[in-house]
Design a protein around this motif. Structure first.
Motif, PDB file in Angstrom:
ATOM      1  N   PRO A   1       0.740  -1.369   0.117  1.00 11.13           N
ATOM      2  CA  PRO A   1       0.085  -0.106   0.099  1.00 11.13           C
ATOM      3  C   PRO A   1       0.766   1.355  -0.061  1.00 11.13           C
ATOM      4  O   PRO A   1       0.464   2.338  -0.589  1.00 11.13           O
ATOM      5  N   HIS A   2       1.704   1.126   0.902  1.00 15.01           N
ATOM      6  CA  HIS A   2       2.772   2.524   0.840  1.00 15.01           C
ATOM      7  C   HIS A   2       3.555   2.842  -0.324  1.00 15.01           C
ATOM      8  O   HIS A   2       3.419   3.906  -0.953  1.00 15.01           O
ATOM      9  N   LYS A   3       3.995   1.769  -0.932  1.00 16.77           N
ATOM     10  CA  LYS A   3       4.715   1.866  -2.302  1.00 16.77           C
ATOM     11  C   LYS A   3       3.933   2.279  -3.260  1.00 16.77           C
ATOM     12  O   LYS A   3       4.347   3.177  -4.277  1.00 16.77           O
ATOM     13  N   SER A   4       2.828   1.645  -3.529  1.00 18.05           N
ATOM     14  CA  SER A   4       1.852   1.987  -4.672  1.00 18.05           C
ATOM     15  C   SER A   4       1.128   3.300  -4.466  1.00 18.05           C
ATOM     16  O   SER A   4       0.859   3.929  -5.583  1.00 18.05           O
ATOM     17  N   ALA A   5       1.207   3.961  -3.334  1.00 15.11           N
ATOM     18  CA  ALA A   5       0.669   5.163  -3.145  1.00 15.11           C
ATOM     19  C   ALA A   5       1.728   6.614  -3.064  1.00 15.11           C
ATOM     20  O   ALA A   5       1.779   7.610  -3.060  1.00 15.11           O
ATOM     21  N   GLY A   6       3.137   5.712  -3.583  1.00 15.74           N
ATOM     22  CA  GLY A   6       4.071   6.902  -3.654  1.00 15.74           C
ATOM     23  C   GLY A   6       4.731   7.126  -2.061  1.00 15.74           C
ATOM     24  O   GLY A   6       5.418   8.315  -2.035  1.00 15.74           O
ATOM     25  N   PHE A   7       4.720   6.458  -1.148  1.00 14.55           N
ATOM     26  CA  PHE A   7       5.332   6.476  -0.063  1.00 14.55           C
ATOM     27  C   PHE A   7       6.388   5.576   0.157  1.00 14.55           C
ATOM     28  O   PHE A   7       6.281   4.420  -0.299  1.00 14.55           O
ATOM     29  N   LEU A   8       7.205   5.738   1.415  1.00 20.58           N
ATOM     30  CA  LEU A   8       7.960   4.531   1.965  1.00 20.58           C
ATOM     31  C   LEU A   8       7.368   4.260   3.182  1.00 20.58           C
ATOM     32  O   LEU A   8       6.493   4.809   3.718  1.00 20.58           O
ATOM     33  N   THR A   9       7.849   2.961   3.699  1.00 15.52           N
ATOM     34  CA  THR A   9       7.393   2.541   4.932  1.00 15.52           C
ATOM     35  C   THR A   9       8.694   2.734   6.068  1.00 15.52           C
ATOM     36  O   THR A   9       9.762   2.275   6.046  1.00 15.52           O
ATOM     37  N   GLY A  10       8.500   3.795   6.867  1.00 14.64           N
ATOM     38  CA  GLY A  10       9.461   4.032   7.790  1.00 14.64           C
ATOM     39  C   GLY A  10      10.414   5.184   7.108  1.00 14.64           C
ATOM     40  O   GLY A  10      10.177   5.484   5.905  1.00 14.64           O
TER      41      GLY A  10
ATOM     42  N   PHE B   1       7.744  10.391   2.965  1.00  8.84           N
ATOM     43  CA  PHE B   1       7.676  10.677   1.507  1.00  8.84           C
ATOM     44  C   PHE B   1       8.920   9.988   0.706  1.00  8.84           C
ATOM     45  O   PHE B   1       9.938   9.876   1.353  1.00  8.84           O
ATOM     46  N   SER B   2       8.596   9.798  -0.624  1.00  7.20           N
ATOM     47  CA  SER B   2       9.666   8.981  -1.318  1.00  7.20           C
ATOM     48  C   SER B   2       9.924   9.835  -2.520  1.00  7.20           C
ATOM     49  O   SER B   2       9.238  10.507  -3.005  1.00  7.20           O
ATOM     50  N   TRP B   3      11.278  10.263  -2.415  1.00  6.51           N
ATOM     51  CA  TRP B   3      11.781  10.954  -3.350  1.00  6.51           C
ATOM     52  C   TRP B   3      11.517  10.807  -4.831  1.00  6.51           C
ATOM     53  O   TRP B   3      11.192  11.728  -5.955  1.00  6.51           O
ATOM     54  N   SER B   4      11.449   9.496  -5.168  1.00  9.14           N
ATOM     55  CA  SER B   4      11.241   9.061  -6.633  1.00  9.14           C
ATOM     56  C   SER B   4       9.794   9.229  -6.925  1.00  9.14           C
ATOM     57  O   SER B   4       9.396   9.324  -7.967  1.00  9.14           O
ATOM     58  N   SER B   5       8.701   9.518  -5.965  1.00 11.40           N
ATOM     59  CA  SER B   5       7.391   9.737  -6.279  1.00 11.40           C
ATOM     60  C   SER B   5       7.279  11.336  -6.601  1.00 11.40           C
ATOM     61  O   SER B   5       6.061  11.831  -6.722  1.00 11.40           O
ATOM     62  N   LEU B   6       8.115  12.226  -5.958  1.00 15.23           N
ATOM     63  CA  LEU B   6       7.962  13.623  -6.123  1.00 15.23           C
ATOM     64  C   LEU B   6       8.042  14.104  -7.512  1.00 15.23           C
ATOM     65  O   LEU B   6       9.053  14.133  -8.049  1.00 15.23           O
ATOM     66  N   LYS B   7       6.896  14.959  -7.926  1.00 16.80           N
ATOM     67  CA  LYS B   7       6.939  15.688  -9.199  1.00 16.80           C
ATOM     68  C   LYS B   7       6.747  17.000  -9.316  1.00 16.80           C
ATOM     69  O   LYS B   7       6.051  17.745  -8.427  1.00 16.80           O
ATOM     70  N   LEU B   8       7.589  17.557 -10.042  1.00 20.86           N
ATOM     71  CA  LEU B   8       7.595  19.120 -10.080  1.00 20.86           C
ATOM     72  C   LEU B   8       6.702  19.649 -11.128  1.00 20.86           C
ATOM     73  O   LEU B   8       6.839  18.992 -12.295  1.00 20.86           O
ATOM     74  N   ARG B   9       6.464  20.406 -10.894  1.00 26.37           N
ATOM     75  CA  ARG B   9       5.299  21.312 -11.906  1.00 26.37           C
ATOM     76  C   ARG B   9       6.133  22.046 -13.008  1.00 26.37           C
ATOM     77  O   ARG B   9       7.152  22.436 -12.334  1.00 26.37           O
TER      78      ARG B   9
ATOM     79  N   PHE C   1       3.073  15.618   7.912  1.00 20.99           N
ATOM     80  CA  PHE C   1       2.507  15.724   6.658  1.00 20.99           C
ATOM     81  C   PHE C   1       2.415  14.454   5.735  1.00 20.99           C
ATOM     82  O   PHE C   1       1.542  14.294   5.089  1.00 20.99           O
ATOM     83  N   SER C   2       3.686  13.970   5.849  1.00 18.13           N
ATOM     84  CA  SER C   2       3.473  12.395   5.170  1.00 18.13           C
ATOM     85  C   SER C   2       2.539  11.427   5.687  1.00 18.13           C
ATOM     86  O   SER C   2       1.652  10.756   4.719  1.00 18.13           O
ATOM     87  N   ILE C   3       2.261  11.534   6.912  1.00 16.90           N
ATOM     88  CA  ILE C   3       1.201  10.439   7.504  1.00 16.90           C
ATOM     89  C   ILE C   3       0.016  11.238   7.175  1.00 16.90           C
ATOM     90  O   ILE C   3      -1.033  10.362   6.774  1.00 16.90           O
TER      91      ILE C   3
END
Length: 275
Positions: free
Chosen positions: A134-143, A192-200, A239-241
Motif C-alpha cells: 500500500p505505501h509503495k503503490s501510493a508513492g510513500f516509503l514505510t518508515g 515521502f519518497s523522492w522518486s514519487s515527487l513530481k515538479l510542476r 505531513f506524509s502521514i
C-alpha cells in the motif's frame, strides 16, 4: 561428422553490471572508513565518510538503470552495503563519540540501531516481490530509509560541531535520540519518497535555484546545513502521514487491504533512498 554447437550457459555477472556494483562497493569502503576515523577521534572526517557513502548509495541505482546493469546480485550487495554503512558504522561512531559514557546502556542502544537498520533492509528485500504494498503503490516509503536514519542519528554530532555546548555529547541525551531514530526506521509510518515527487513545469527553474543554494550552503557551512536538513526532514513526517491518510481514504479501503495502483518492477533495483 561435425558436432552440433551448444549454446554456452551464461554465468556470472554481465560486464555492464560491474559499474553499479563498483559504486556500491565504494560506498561500503567509505562507510567502513568512517569507523577508522572515529577510532582516531577525527569526528568531522568520520561523519563526512558516512555522508559520502550516502551520496554514492543514491548514485548506484541510477548508474544501474543507465547501463541496464540491474541484477539480483546488485540488490543484495546494496542491502549489505547499507546495513554496514548506515547501520554498523553510525552506531560505532555514536558509541565512540558519546554512548560509551554509559557503556552498558550505550552499547545496547548502538546494537539496537544497527540491528534495526538490518531489519529494515531485510523487510525491504522480503517485500520486493510482494504485489500488495500500500505505501509503495501510493508513492510513500514505510518508515525512514537507512541513509536518512544514519544522517538523523548523527544530528547531535552536527550540532556539536557548530556549538561548543558540552551537554550535546551527553549520553543521556544521545541515547533516547538514537533509540527514537532506530524506531522510525522499523516503523510503519508513511514517509515521502523522492522518486514519487513530481515538479510542476512552472517551478522547475525555482527548484534548480534551490538546489544550487543548497549545494553552496553545504560547501560553505556543511554542519549548519545538515542540521537544518535533518530538522526539516523530521518536520515533513506529520505531513506524509496526513497525505497517506488522505490517499487511503480516497481508496476507501483499510491500509492493510489497500490494492496497489501498479505492480512492482520485475528487477529488484531500489530507487535512491528507498532502503
Amino acid at each position: 561428422m561435425r558436432r552440433p554447437l551448444r549454446r554456452r550457459t551464461q554465468r556470472g555477472l554481465p560486464l555492464r553490471a560491474v559499474a553499479p556494483n563498483a559504486v556500491t562497493a565504494l560506498a561500503l569502503c567509505f562507510g567502513l572508513t568512517g569507523i577508522r576515523y572515529a577510532i582516531s577521534a577525527e569526528w568531522e572526517t568520520a561523519v563526512t565518510m558516512i555522508m559520502i557513502a550516502g551520496v554514492l548509495d543514491g548514485l548506484d541505482g541510477t548508474v544501474a538503470r543507465l547501463v541496464r546493469g540491474e541484477s539480483r546480485f546488485g540488490a543484495e550487495l546494496d542491502s549489505l552495503s547499507d546495513a554496514i554503512s548506515f547501520g554498523v558504522s553510525p552506531a560505532l561512531i555514536l558509541y565512540l563519540w558519546s554512548l560509551r559514557g554509559i557503556p552498558r546502556v550505550g552499547w545496547l542502544v548502538a546494537l539496537v540501531f544497527a540491528v534495526f537498520c538490518a531489519l529494515r533492509l531485510a523487510r525491504f528485500n522480503a517485500n520486493i516481490d510482494v504485489s500488495e504494498q500500500p505505501h509503495k503503490s501510493a508513492g510513500f516509503l514505510t518508515g525512514i530509509p537507512a541513509p536518512a536514519g544514519a544522517g538523523l542519528a548523527m544530528l547531535p554530532i552536527y550540532v556539536s560541531f557548530v556549538s561548543d555546548a558540552a551537554f550535546l555529547r551527553s549520553p543521556w541525551l544521545v541515547v533516547p535520540w538514537v533509540g527514537f531514530i532506530a524506531s522510525l526506521m522499523v516503523s510503519s509510518v508513511a514517509t515521502f519518497s523522492w522518486s514519487s515527487l513530481k515538479l510542476r513545469h512552472h517551478i522547475r527553474f525555482e527548484a534548480i535555484v534551490v538546489v544550487v543554494l543548497l549545494g553552496a550552503a553545504l560547501i560553505s557551512a556543511p554542519w549548519h546545513t545538515l542540521s537544518v536538513i535533518c530538522v526539516g526532514y523530521l518536520a515533513t513526517i506529520p505531513f506524509s502521514i496526513r497525505s497517506y491518510g488522505r490517499v487511503r481514504r480516497l481508496r476507501g479501503t483499510p491500509a492493510a487491504e489497500a490494492q496497489p495502483l501498479s505492480s512492482p518492477p520485475d528487477e529488484p533495483v531500489p530507487e535512491a533512498g528507498d532502503h
